[in-house]
Design an enzyme around this catalytic site. Structure first.
Site, PDB file in Angstrom:
ATOM      1  N   LYS A  79       1.790  -3.423   6.571  1.00  0.00           N
ATOM      2  CA  LYS A  79       2.253  -3.478   5.172  1.00  0.00           C
ATOM      3  C   LYS A  79       3.768  -3.281   5.113  1.00  0.00           C
ATOM      4  O   LYS A  79       4.452  -3.949   4.332  1.00  0.00           O
ATOM      5  CB  LYS A  79       1.522  -2.439   4.314  1.00  0.00           C
ATOM      6  CG  LYS A  79       0.035  -2.734   4.135  1.00  0.00           C
ATOM      7  CD  LYS A  79      -0.205  -4.077   3.456  1.00  0.00           C
ATOM      8  CE  LYS A  79      -1.672  -4.440   3.334  1.00  0.00           C
ATOM      9  NZ  LYS A  79      -1.893  -5.796   2.789  1.00  0.00           N
ATOM     10  N   SER A 103       0.839  -1.192   0.000  1.00  0.00           N
ATOM     11  CA  SER A 103       0.000   0.000   0.000  1.00  0.00           C
ATOM     12  C   SER A 103       0.874   1.243   0.000  1.00  0.00           C
ATOM     13  O   SER A 103       1.975   1.239   0.564  1.00  0.00           O
ATOM     14  CB  SER A 103      -0.849  -0.045   1.269  1.00  0.00           C
ATOM     15  OG  SER A 103      -1.309   1.234   1.603  1.00  0.00           O
ATOM     16  N   TYR A 158      -2.330  -0.522  10.462  1.00  0.00           N
ATOM     17  CA  TYR A 158      -2.543  -1.106   9.121  1.00  0.00           C
ATOM     18  C   TYR A 158      -1.314  -0.865   8.240  1.00  0.00           C
ATOM     19  O   TYR A 158      -0.764  -1.794   7.641  1.00  0.00           O
ATOM     20  CB  TYR A 158      -3.797  -0.484   8.471  1.00  0.00           C
ATOM     21  CG  TYR A 158      -3.836  -0.676   6.975  1.00  0.00           C
ATOM     22  CD1 TYR A 158      -4.213  -1.897   6.431  1.00  0.00           C
ATOM     23  CD2 TYR A 158      -3.444   0.351   6.104  1.00  0.00           C
ATOM     24  CE1 TYR A 158      -4.209  -2.086   5.053  1.00  0.00           C
ATOM     25  CE2 TYR A 158      -3.441   0.169   4.735  1.00  0.00           C
ATOM     26  CZ  TYR A 158      -3.828  -1.048   4.215  1.00  0.00           C
ATOM     27  OH  TYR A 158      -3.811  -1.237   2.856  1.00  0.00           O
TER      28      TYR A 158
HETATM   29  C1  UD1 Z   1      -5.766   4.721   3.100  1.00  0.00           C
HETATM   30  C2  UD1 Z   1      -4.365   4.384   2.653  1.00  0.00           C
HETATM   31  C3  UD1 Z   1      -4.380   3.404   1.542  1.00  0.00           C
HETATM   32  C4  UD1 Z   1      -5.168   2.187   1.946  1.00  0.00           C
HETATM   33  C5  UD1 Z   1      -6.565   2.598   2.316  1.00  0.00           C
HETATM   34  C6  UD1 Z   1      -7.300   1.368   2.837  1.00  0.00           C
HETATM   35  C7  UD1 Z   1      -2.943   6.328   3.011  1.00  0.00           C
HETATM   36  C8  UD1 Z   1      -2.259   7.477   2.378  1.00  0.00           C
HETATM   37  N1  UD1 Z   1      -3.699   5.599   2.192  1.00  0.00           N
HETATM   38  O1  UD1 Z   1      -6.343   5.461   2.083  1.00  0.00           O
HETATM   39  O2  UD1 Z   1      -3.066   3.015   1.227  1.00  0.00           O
HETATM   40  O3  UD1 Z   1      -5.197   1.261   0.898  1.00  0.00           O
HETATM   41  O4  UD1 Z   1      -6.522   3.576   3.347  1.00  0.00           O
HETATM   42  O5  UD1 Z   1      -8.518   1.710   3.366  1.00  0.00           O
HETATM   43  O6  UD1 Z   1      -2.824   6.056   4.176  1.00  0.00           O
HETATM   44  N2  UD1 Z   1     -12.375  11.373   3.072  1.00  0.00           N
HETATM   45  C9  UD1 Z   1     -13.298  12.319   3.376  1.00  0.00           C
HETATM   46  N3  UD1 Z   1     -14.482  11.915   3.910  1.00  0.00           N
HETATM   47  C10 UD1 Z   1     -14.779  10.589   4.136  1.00  0.00           C
HETATM   48  C11 UD1 Z   1     -13.807   9.619   3.808  1.00  0.00           C
HETATM   49  C12 UD1 Z   1     -12.608  10.048   3.271  1.00  0.00           C
HETATM   50  O7  UD1 Z   1     -13.076  13.521   3.200  1.00  0.00           O
HETATM   51  O8  UD1 Z   1     -15.866  10.315   4.633  1.00  0.00           O
HETATM   52  C13 UD1 Z   1     -11.099  11.800   2.477  1.00  0.00           C
HETATM   53  C14 UD1 Z   1      -9.916  11.429   3.339  1.00  0.00           C
HETATM   54  O9  UD1 Z   1      -9.609  12.443   4.244  1.00  0.00           O
HETATM   55  C15 UD1 Z   1      -8.828  11.263   2.261  1.00  0.00           C
HETATM   56  C16 UD1 Z   1      -9.595  10.798   1.018  1.00  0.00           C
HETATM   57  O10 UD1 Z   1     -10.945  11.115   1.270  1.00  0.00           O
HETATM   58  O11 UD1 Z   1      -8.270  12.517   1.971  1.00  0.00           O
HETATM   59  C17 UD1 Z   1      -9.462   9.300   0.786  1.00  0.00           C
HETATM   60  O12 UD1 Z   1      -9.751   8.618   1.996  1.00  0.00           O
HETATM   61  P1  UD1 Z   1      -9.939   7.047   2.039  1.00  0.00           P
HETATM   62  O13 UD1 Z   1     -10.805   6.623   0.907  1.00  0.00           O
HETATM   63  O14 UD1 Z   1     -10.351   6.686   3.411  1.00  0.00           O
HETATM   64  O15 UD1 Z   1      -8.506   6.459   1.711  1.00  0.00           O
HETATM   65  P2  UD1 Z   1      -7.077   6.827   2.357  1.00  0.00           P
HETATM   66  O16 UD1 Z   1      -7.211   7.097   3.809  1.00  0.00           O
HETATM   67  O17 UD1 Z   1      -6.436   7.835   1.488  1.00  0.00           O
END
Ligand code: UD1
Length: 343
Positions: free
Chosen positions: A157, A128, A153
């Site tokens: 990895k 990841s 998590y």
């Molecule tokens: C993280 C990991 C990724 C992993 C994944 C598994 C990092 C950089 N990435 O992804 O490697 O495979 O988790 O679950 O650590 N967001 C919102 N509102 C929401 C949900 C998300 O604003 O309700 C935003 C988050 O702040 C982020 C983006 O959307 O900026 C993506 O979030 P998410 O889909 O949860 O993935 P990551 O946390 O980036």
């Protein structure tokens, strides 16, 4: 009979899409292993429907080595293992660290033990981009130094990669590919399979599509980051592009293109997309206006991360095909399938 590829976590989100690619290619027979802890066996029927191909399945908890060994006892030649099975929720890992360390590491060591016992020489590991931690070195290349993990998590990895490296060092002839996924999203274009969160999802795209059908409420976690619109930036990559990279990684090992026992590739599009841009892309392809509000930053989030994917492009001959609009369109189609089936 063709050699077999064992796919662990095969009923899961990335596993099931990769199963389709493997079956479509038809180079191998497939043994699909899962314990359905975060997936459903029904997904296999969809895979059969999409591909018109048969494959063997086993309901195994990979923490049980004897069960794993038994499930593969009848197989003459296992050409390789693609190991997806793992827990993957960042917030859950913060709340239940032991569950993550135990499950993600014990399953990996058991699968490698099987490689040792049955002389399986090709291995693909789901890593990841979270291994990079909070890096300001963008885009990240495979040589960007790994920082402190931001969650258990991510730490599993990092340790997982170390375990595969140590195992390869001790077992000559064993070759592995570590694939560092950025943010896998979207669903199969047929709308028959996609991400199937068993609990409330934590990831942005399932939350967007659930919000659009009134089943969830979208909060944008922070609009005060130093990015172009203040929201976090990620490298969203379509799950079918991720799946495609796995069959290419198998070919890469089979054709002995690797210079080292363990090869490492970033799987992203190379483009950063902000949370607000992702919302706009969804609104554009769905024609729906998405209600959301701006909330505080989420603990553990990195501000921005996106891949330099040139190594995977050249070495694996891999080119991501899907745009952010395609990702949202297929995710939306999948959400509509879920709605139809639960009606
Ligand atoms: C993280 C990991 C990724 C992993 C994944 C598994 C990092 C950089 N990435 O992804 O490697 O495979 O988790 O679950 O650590 N967001 C919102 N509102 C929401 C949900 C998300 O604003 O309700 C935003 C988050 O702040 C982020 C983006 O959307 O900026 C993506 O979030 P998410 O889909 O949860 O993935 P990551 O946390 O980036």
């Amino acid at each position: 009979m063709a050699d077999t590829i064992v796919v662990t976590g095969a009923a899961g989100y990335i596993g099931s899409h990769t199963l389709i690619e493997l079956l479509k290619e038809g180079k191998y027979t497939v043994l699909a292993i899962d314990n359905y802890s975060n997936s459903k066996a029904e997904t296999y029927n969809r895979v059969r429907q999409i591909t018109g191909k048969e494959f063997e399945t086993a309901n195994i908890d990979l923490c049980n080595y004897e069960a794993l060994l038994k499930s593969t006892a009848h197989l003459d030649k296992i050409a390789g293992i693609i190991h997806f099975a793992a827990y993957k929720s960042v917030p859950e890992s913060v709340a239940k660290p032991l569950l993550y360390y135990h499950n993600n590491l014990e399953t990996l060591t058991n699968v490698l033990r099987l490689c040792e016992e049955k002389a399986i020489r090709r291995f693909i590991f789901s890593s990841s981009c979270s291994v990079y931690g909070n890096t300001s070195d963008l885009p990240v290349t495979e040589t960007t130094p790994v920082q402190k993990a931001e969650s258990p998590y991510a730490h599993t990895k990092q340790i997982g990669e170390d375990i595969v490296n140590a195992f390869a060092l001790a077992n000559s002839g064993f070759n592995a590919v570590l694939l560092r996924y950025f943010n896998p999203v979207g669903a199969h274009p047929t709308g028959l399979i996609g991400e199937l969160p068993q609990n409330r999802p934590n990831n942005l795209v399932p939350i967007i599509t659930q919000t659009a059908v009134g089943k969830n409420q979208l909060t944008v976690f922070g609009n005060d980051y130093s990015t172009r619109d203040g929201s976090c930036i990620r490298d969203y990559i379509h799950v079918c592009d991720i799946a495609d990279a796995h069959t290419r990684a198998l070919d890469y090992l089979a054709e002995e293109k690797n210079n080292m026992p363990v090869s490492l590739f970033n799987l992203g599009t190379g483009h950063g997309v902000s949370v607000l841009e992702a919302i706009r892309a969804f609104e554009k392809v769905s024609g729906a206006s998405l209600p959301y509000h701006i909330g505080p930053r989420r603990a553990g989030d990195v501000e921005a991360i996106y891949a330099d994917n040139r190594l995977a492009r050249t070495e694996l001959d891999w080119t991501p095909q899907y745009t952010i609009d395609d990702m949202m369109r297929t995710a939306w189609k999948w959400q509509q399938t879920i709605e139809k089936e639960s009606a």
